[in-house]
Design a protein around this motif. Structure first.
Motif, PDB file in Angstrom:
ATOM      1  N   SER A 161      -7.368  36.733  25.832  1.00  0.00           N
ATOM      2  CA  SER A 161      -8.429  37.622  26.297  1.00  0.00           C
ATOM      3  C   SER A 161      -8.477  37.618  27.812  1.00  0.00           C
ATOM      4  O   SER A 161      -8.036  36.662  28.467  1.00  0.00           O
ATOM      5  CB  SER A 161      -9.775  37.193  25.722  1.00  0.00           C
ATOM      6  OG  SER A 161     -10.125  35.906  26.177  1.00  0.00           O
ATOM      7  N   ILE A 162      -9.032  38.701  28.347  1.00  0.00           N
ATOM      8  CA  ILE A 162      -9.194  38.820  29.793  1.00  0.00           C
ATOM      9  C   ILE A 162     -10.494  39.566  30.054  1.00  0.00           C
ATOM     10  O   ILE A 162     -10.747  40.619  29.468  1.00  0.00           O
ATOM     11  CB  ILE A 162      -7.976  39.527  30.440  1.00  0.00           C
ATOM     12  CG1 ILE A 162      -8.099  39.520  31.960  1.00  0.00           C
ATOM     13  CG2 ILE A 162      -7.766  40.929  29.893  1.00  0.00           C
ATOM     14  CD1 ILE A 162      -6.794  39.899  32.661  1.00  0.00           C
ATOM     15  N   THR A 163     -11.313  39.008  30.929  1.00  0.00           N
ATOM     16  CA  THR A 163     -12.581  39.659  31.232  1.00  0.00           C
ATOM     17  C   THR A 163     -12.379  40.746  32.273  1.00  0.00           C
ATOM     18  O   THR A 163     -11.293  40.908  32.837  1.00  0.00           O
ATOM     19  CB  THR A 163     -13.597  38.642  31.764  1.00  0.00           C
ATOM     20  OG1 THR A 163     -13.168  38.216  33.073  1.00  0.00           O
ATOM     21  CG2 THR A 163     -13.728  37.441  30.851  1.00  0.00           C
ATOM     22  N   SER A 164     -13.448  41.483  32.521  1.00  0.00           N
ATOM     23  CA  SER A 164     -13.379  42.538  33.528  1.00  0.00           C
ATOM     24  C   SER A 164     -13.066  41.972  34.910  1.00  0.00           C
ATOM     25  O   SER A 164     -12.509  42.665  35.754  1.00  0.00           O
ATOM     26  CB  SER A 164     -14.694  43.308  33.556  1.00  0.00           C
ATOM     27  OG  SER A 164     -15.766  42.425  33.867  1.00  0.00           O
ATOM     28  N   ARG A 165     -13.382  40.702  35.123  1.00  0.00           N
ATOM     29  CA  ARG A 165     -13.138  40.063  36.413  1.00  0.00           C
ATOM     30  C   ARG A 165     -11.799  39.334  36.460  1.00  0.00           C
ATOM     31  O   ARG A 165     -11.453  38.719  37.454  1.00  0.00           O
ATOM     32  CB  ARG A 165     -14.259  39.091  36.756  1.00  0.00           C
ATOM     33  CG  ARG A 165     -15.600  39.757  36.941  1.00  0.00           C
ATOM     34  CD  ARG A 165     -16.661  38.783  37.410  1.00  0.00           C
ATOM     35  NE  ARG A 165     -17.941  39.447  37.654  1.00  0.00           N
ATOM     36  CZ  ARG A 165     -19.009  38.831  38.139  1.00  0.00           C
ATOM     37  NH1 ARG A 165     -18.952  37.554  38.446  1.00  0.00           N
ATOM     38  NH2 ARG A 165     -20.120  39.507  38.325  1.00  0.00           N
ATOM     39  N   GLY A 166     -11.070  39.379  35.328  1.00  0.00           N
ATOM     40  CA  GLY A 166      -9.743  38.776  35.320  1.00  0.00           C
ATOM     41  C   GLY A 166      -9.653  37.357  34.816  1.00  0.00           C
ATOM     42  O   GLY A 166      -8.592  36.746  34.885  1.00  0.00           O
ATOM     43  N   HIS A 167     -10.757  36.825  34.286  1.00  0.00           N
ATOM     44  CA  HIS A 167     -10.712  35.489  33.709  1.00  0.00           C
ATOM     45  C   HIS A 167     -10.012  35.550  32.370  1.00  0.00           C
ATOM     46  O   HIS A 167     -10.305  36.419  31.545  1.00  0.00           O
ATOM     47  CB  HIS A 167     -12.116  34.926  33.555  1.00  0.00           C
ATOM     48  CG  HIS A 167     -12.839  34.774  34.851  1.00  0.00           C
ATOM     49  ND1 HIS A 167     -12.402  33.940  35.857  1.00  0.00           N
ATOM     50  CD2 HIS A 167     -13.962  35.376  35.321  1.00  0.00           C
ATOM     51  CE1 HIS A 167     -13.228  34.013  36.881  1.00  0.00           C
ATOM     52  NE2 HIS A 167     -14.172  34.887  36.596  1.00  0.00           N
TER      53      HIS A 167
END
Length: 118
Positions: A53-59
């Motif tokens: 998974s990847i968040t909108s902030r790139g985590h």
């Protein structure tokens, strides 16, 4: 069309690499950037599982089974997400899908088949 479009799958030998791509449908390109996204895979007879998974902030976050071998990334300007898969194993064989982390029903695409031979 509101489904994500996955591509890049194929047949590789164990130890090989593939790079999967996921393109956002035109209907949601304006809201793609804030979406937390994931790559999922499914083997016939089993439930679909989240592998990265990847968040909108790139985590980013990874399932233990792929940690250290797979890398998820995204290019918000291209409305595209990627999954670089290295050191592939036969147990990685599955159909790979992308979707939001909310697993929005309407967004499921056809997936892309990854087959790893021993």
């Amino acid at each position: 069309q509101v489904q994500f479009v996955e591509s890049g799958g194929g047949l590789v030998q164990a130890g090989g690499s593939l790079r999967l791509s996921c393109v956002a449908p035109r209907a949601i390109t304006s809201v793609f950037n804030p979406l937390d996204m994931g790559w999922y895979r499914q083997v016939p007879g089993n439930q679909r599982e989240l592998v990265a998974s990847i968040t909108s902030r790139g985590h980013t976050n990874y399932a233990d089974s792929v940690k250290g071998r797979f890398t998820i990334s995204r290019n918000n300007s291209r409305k595209t997400m990627y999954l670089q898969m290295n050191s592939l194993k036969p147990e990685d064989t599955a159909v790979y899908f992308c979707n939001t982390l909310r697993q929005t029903t309407d967004y499921w695409g056809r997936g892309t088949q990854v087959s790893v031979s021993s």
